[in-house]
Design a protein around this motif. Structure first.
Motif, PDB file in Angstrom:
ATOM      1  N   ALA A  77       0.809  -1.248   0.021  1.00 43.40           N
ATOM      2  CA  ALA A  77      -0.056   0.014   0.036  1.00 43.40           C
ATOM      3  C   ALA A  77       0.826   1.209   0.091  1.00 43.40           C
ATOM      4  N   VAL A  78       2.024   1.171   0.388  1.00 45.37           N
ATOM      5  CA  VAL A  78       2.863   2.219   0.484  1.00 45.37           C
ATOM      6  C   VAL A  78       4.206   2.320  -0.666  1.00 45.37           C
ATOM      7  N   VAL A  79       4.318   3.442  -1.186  1.00 46.91           N
ATOM      8  CA  VAL A  79       5.414   3.718  -2.365  1.00 46.91           C
ATOM      9  C   VAL A  79       6.230   4.668  -1.595  1.00 46.91           C
ATOM     10  N   ILE A  80       7.338   4.730  -2.226  1.00 48.53           N
ATOM     11  CA  ILE A  80       8.222   5.698  -1.835  1.00 48.53           C
ATOM     12  C   ILE A  80       8.679   6.579  -3.063  1.00 48.53           C
ATOM     13  N   LEU A  81       8.649   7.939  -2.772  1.00 42.98           N
ATOM     14  CA  LEU A  81       8.693   8.910  -3.594  1.00 42.98           C
ATOM     15  C   LEU A  81      10.506   9.681  -3.249  1.00 42.98           C
ATOM     16  N   VAL A  82      11.090   9.592  -4.506  1.00 41.27           N
ATOM     17  CA  VAL A  82      12.487  10.033  -4.271  1.00 41.27           C
ATOM     18  C   VAL A  82      12.605  11.439  -5.338  1.00 41.27           C
ATOM     19  N   ALA A  83      12.835  12.111  -4.564  1.00 43.43           N
ATOM     20  CA  ALA A  83      13.016  13.635  -5.215  1.00 43.43           C
ATOM     21  C   ALA A  83      14.534  14.002  -4.673  1.00 43.43           C
ATOM     22  N   PRO A  85      12.284  19.382  -0.900  1.00 44.24           N
ATOM     23  CA  PRO A  85      11.251  20.306  -0.083  1.00 44.24           C
ATOM     24  C   PRO A  85       9.945  20.631  -0.586  1.00 44.24           C
ATOM     25  N   VAL A  86       9.931  20.763  -1.855  1.00 39.58           N
ATOM     26  CA  VAL A  86       8.566  21.235  -2.697  1.00 39.58           C
ATOM     27  C   VAL A  86       7.869  19.874  -2.612  1.00 39.58           C
ATOM     28  N   MET A  87       8.484  18.719  -3.028  1.00 39.35           N
ATOM     29  CA  MET A  87       7.516  17.541  -2.923  1.00 39.35           C
ATOM     30  C   MET A  87       6.837  17.189  -1.434  1.00 39.35           C
ATOM     31  N   ARG A  88       8.034  17.484  -0.545  1.00 38.31           N
ATOM     32  CA  ARG A  88       7.480  17.155   0.761  1.00 38.31           C
ATOM     33  C   ARG A  88       6.021  18.249   1.255  1.00 38.31           C
ATOM     34  N   GLU A  89       6.116  19.219   0.705  1.00 36.23           N
ATOM     35  CA  GLU A  89       4.913  20.131   0.896  1.00 36.23           C
ATOM     36  C   GLU A  89       3.916  19.662  -0.078  1.00 36.23           C
ATOM     37  N   LEU A  90       4.008  19.154  -0.977  1.00 34.38           N
ATOM     38  CA  LEU A  90       3.094  18.529  -2.071  1.00 34.38           C
ATOM     39  C   LEU A  90       2.466  17.623  -1.418  1.00 34.38           C
ATOM     40  N   LEU A  91       3.253  16.518  -0.899  1.00 26.71           N
ATOM     41  CA  LEU A  91       2.670  15.396  -0.362  1.00 26.71           C
ATOM     42  C   LEU A  91       2.014  15.609   1.037  1.00 26.71           C
ATOM     43  N   ALA A  92       2.435  16.732   1.916  1.00 23.19           N
ATOM     44  CA  ALA A  92       1.567  16.971   2.914  1.00 23.19           C
ATOM     45  C   ALA A  92       0.206  17.585   2.363  1.00 23.19           C
ATOM     46  N   MET A 106      -1.508  16.841   0.068  1.00 21.14           N
ATOM     47  CA  MET A 106      -2.366  15.629  -0.544  1.00 21.14           C
ATOM     48  C   MET A 106      -3.014  14.972   0.601  1.00 21.14           C
ATOM     49  N   TYR A 107      -2.312  14.850   1.894  1.00 21.72           N
ATOM     50  CA  TYR A 107      -2.656  14.389   2.977  1.00 21.72           C
ATOM     51  C   TYR A 107      -3.783  15.009   3.937  1.00 21.72           C
ATOM     52  N   THR A 108      -3.329  16.261   3.885  1.00 17.77           N
ATOM     53  CA  THR A 108      -4.222  17.285   4.637  1.00 17.77           C
ATOM     54  C   THR A 108      -5.186  18.005   4.129  1.00 17.77           C
ATOM     55  N   LEU A 109      -5.076  18.269   2.681  1.00 20.36           N
ATOM     56  CA  LEU A 109      -5.555  19.266   1.912  1.00 20.36           C
ATOM     57  C   LEU A 109      -5.868  20.861   2.392  1.00 20.36           C
ATOM     58  N   GLN A 110      -4.474  20.943   3.293  1.00 20.74           N
ATOM     59  CA  GLN A 110      -4.367  22.229   3.778  1.00 20.74           C
ATOM     60  C   GLN A 110      -3.236  22.657   3.119  1.00 20.74           C
ATOM     61  N   ALA A 111      -3.269  23.951   2.399  1.00 16.20           N
ATOM     62  CA  ALA A 111      -2.186  24.550   1.618  1.00 16.20           C
ATOM     63  C   ALA A 111      -1.304  25.302   2.587  1.00 16.20           C
ATOM     64  N   PRO A 112       0.203  24.876   2.276  1.00 15.56           N
ATOM     65  CA  PRO A 112       1.183  25.604   3.153  1.00 15.56           C
ATOM     66  C   PRO A 112       1.129  27.284   2.850  1.00 15.56           C
ATOM     67  N   GLU A 113       1.622  28.044   3.949  1.00 13.28           N
ATOM     68  CA  GLU A 113       1.674  29.543   3.764  1.00 13.28           C
ATOM     69  C   GLU A 113       3.211  29.702   3.657  1.00 13.28           C
ATOM     70  N   LEU A 114       3.863  29.326   2.493  1.00 10.34           N
ATOM     71  CA  LEU A 114       5.292  29.449   2.364  1.00 10.34           C
ATOM     72  C   LEU A 114       5.477  30.651   1.133  1.00 10.34           C
ATOM     73  N   PRO A 115       5.371  31.822   1.277  1.00  4.98           N
ATOM     74  CA  PRO A 115       5.258  32.499   0.058  1.00  4.98           C
ATOM     75  C   PRO A 115       6.523  32.311  -0.843  1.00  4.98           C
ATOM     76  N   GLY A 116       7.930  32.000  -0.165  1.00  2.00           N
ATOM     77  CA  GLY A 116       9.053  31.865  -1.039  1.00  2.00           C
ATOM     78  C   GLY A 116       8.890  30.468  -1.783  1.00  2.00           C
ATOM     79  N   MET A 117       8.302  29.467  -1.391  1.00  2.00           N
ATOM     80  CA  MET A 117       8.251  28.375  -2.169  1.00  2.00           C
ATOM     81  C   MET A 117       6.873  28.153  -3.254  1.00  2.00           C
ATOM     82  N   ALA A 118       6.117  29.409  -3.164  1.00  2.00           N
ATOM     83  CA  ALA A 118       4.983  29.267  -4.048  1.00  2.00           C
ATOM     84  C   ALA A 118       5.120  29.314  -5.439  1.00  2.00           C
TER      85      ALA A 118
END
Length: 363
Positions: A25-31, A74-81, A83-95
């Motif tokens: 059920a689990v896959v590993i994302l490598v970025a 780091p971008v992939m980590r926020e993207l994954l977060a 997908m789990y929470t449906l809460q967009a991060p407030e990180l203007p520098g990464m936007a």
């Protein structure tokens, strides 16, 4: 509100199903150097790209490893977060990077949030990159805002950011340049009085994209409402620094070749108005400084409403620390008094805004 509840319910149902997930059920994302474990169910439910990947006989589907080549760790980590929470991060520098990743993986809601964040931080240094980003990833709101900003600040085309985009994304820069040649269709046919009315309304309701589009279409920044307030007064009351910056840098309509003194050189953007009467610095066809008459008389950050209040009064009264700092930087007179003899410092004291009291006392 119903849409929010629906999203929350969907998230709960999908995550609840993971309790019964079995082996594989689990896959590993490598970025790059980043490795992230994620559930196939969540990835497939959130992203049509991952869904297609796991539904077909692909290497990723069989191996349990997904290599991400064009998204940083780091971008992939926020993207994954997300997908789990449906809460967009407030990180203007990464936007900008997160917007591109959201577009690639079909996360439209996250893309829209990132688009808003990029719009909110538009400035001379990033305008070219933001415009190209908008064109590349089909972001209509960001496209309109970036084009309007560049129109109001044509010196963007002389920056290193513009040159970099010319080298690396020429096709998209050409598209941006084409859009720069025409005023926004929603504003170019409006009468001058209507443009002024809408400019005040945009500042009042913090509609920064509309405000920039109106400025680009020649709206009068010195326009006043029934109380004598200009768009600067409203932007200061709201504490919206980006709107203040657009209004100050756009300034009165003195033509696209107008050049005001640079704040970073120790002068105010509106300095020539006070030093030389109703005159501004402009560039002639040979790049030399000349002066010309100011067609729309405005005292910029020191303009007053019917109560003799300046934008600084409103920013101080409402505790808008960043707005106060910006207004002081561009030449606001902290000693200006209103009809009751009150300065901005008096209003800050009256409303117990201690940080502003400190700022206005020491300057």
């Amino acid at each position: 509100m119903a849409a929010v509840k629906e999203v929350q319910l969907t998230a709960a149902v999908n995550l609840g199903a993971l309790l019964d997930a079995g082996e594989g059920a689990v896959v590993i994302l490598v970025a790059g150097e980043t490795r992230l474990a994620a559930h196939r169910t969540v990835l497939a439910a959130r992203s049509p790209v991952f869904q297609a990947m796991f539904q077909h006989d692909t290497l990723e589907a069989s191996s349990g490893h997904v290599t991400i080549t064009d998204v940083e760790g780091p971008v992939m980590r926020e993207l994954l977060a997300y997908m789990y929470t449906l809460q967009a991060p407030e990180l203007p520098g990464m936007a900008p990077l997160l917007l591109a990743a959201a577009d690639k993986y079909g996360l439209s809601a996250l893309k829209a949030v990132c688009e808003q964040q990029v719009v909110a931080q538009l400035c001379v240094e990033n305008a070219a990159a933001s415009a190209v980003l908008a064109v590349r990833h089909s972001c209509p709101k960001l496209t309109a805002a970036a084009v309007a900003f560049i129109k109001a600040n044509l010196h963007v085309m002389g920056t290193k950011g513009w040159a970099d985009m010319m080298r690396n994304h020429l096709e998209h820069v050409i598209e941006v340049s084409r859009m720069l040649s025409d005023p926004p269709p929603s504003t170019r046919t409006l009468p001058a009085e209507e443009r002024s009315r809408r400019l005040i309304q945009a500042a009042k309701w913090e509609e920064v994209e509309e405000l920039r589009a109106l400025l680009a279409a020649g709206a009068n920044v010195a326009a006043k409402d029934l109380e004598g307030r200009t768009p600067l007064h409203w932007a200061a009351e709201r504490g919206h620094v980006e709107m203040l910056r657009s209004l100050v840098e756009g300034g009165p309509d003195v033509g696209t070749r107008t050049v005001r003194r640079n704040v970073r050189q120790g002068h105010t953007l509106w300095g020539p108005r006070h030093v030389m009467g109703h005159e501004v610095f402009t560039l002639d066809d040979f790049g030399n400084y000349v002066t010309g008459q100011l067609p729309q008389f405005s005292d910029g950050p020191n303009t007053r409403d019917r109560y003799m209040r300046t934008p600084l009064h409103y920013a101080a009264e409402n505790g808008r620390t960043e707005a106060v700092a910006f207004l002081l930087e561009v030449g606001a007179n902290k000693g200006a008094t209103d009809n009751y003899g009150r300065t901005a410092l008096d209003l800050a004291r009256q409303n117990r805004h201690q940080q502003l009291i400190d700022i206005l006392s020491r300057r």
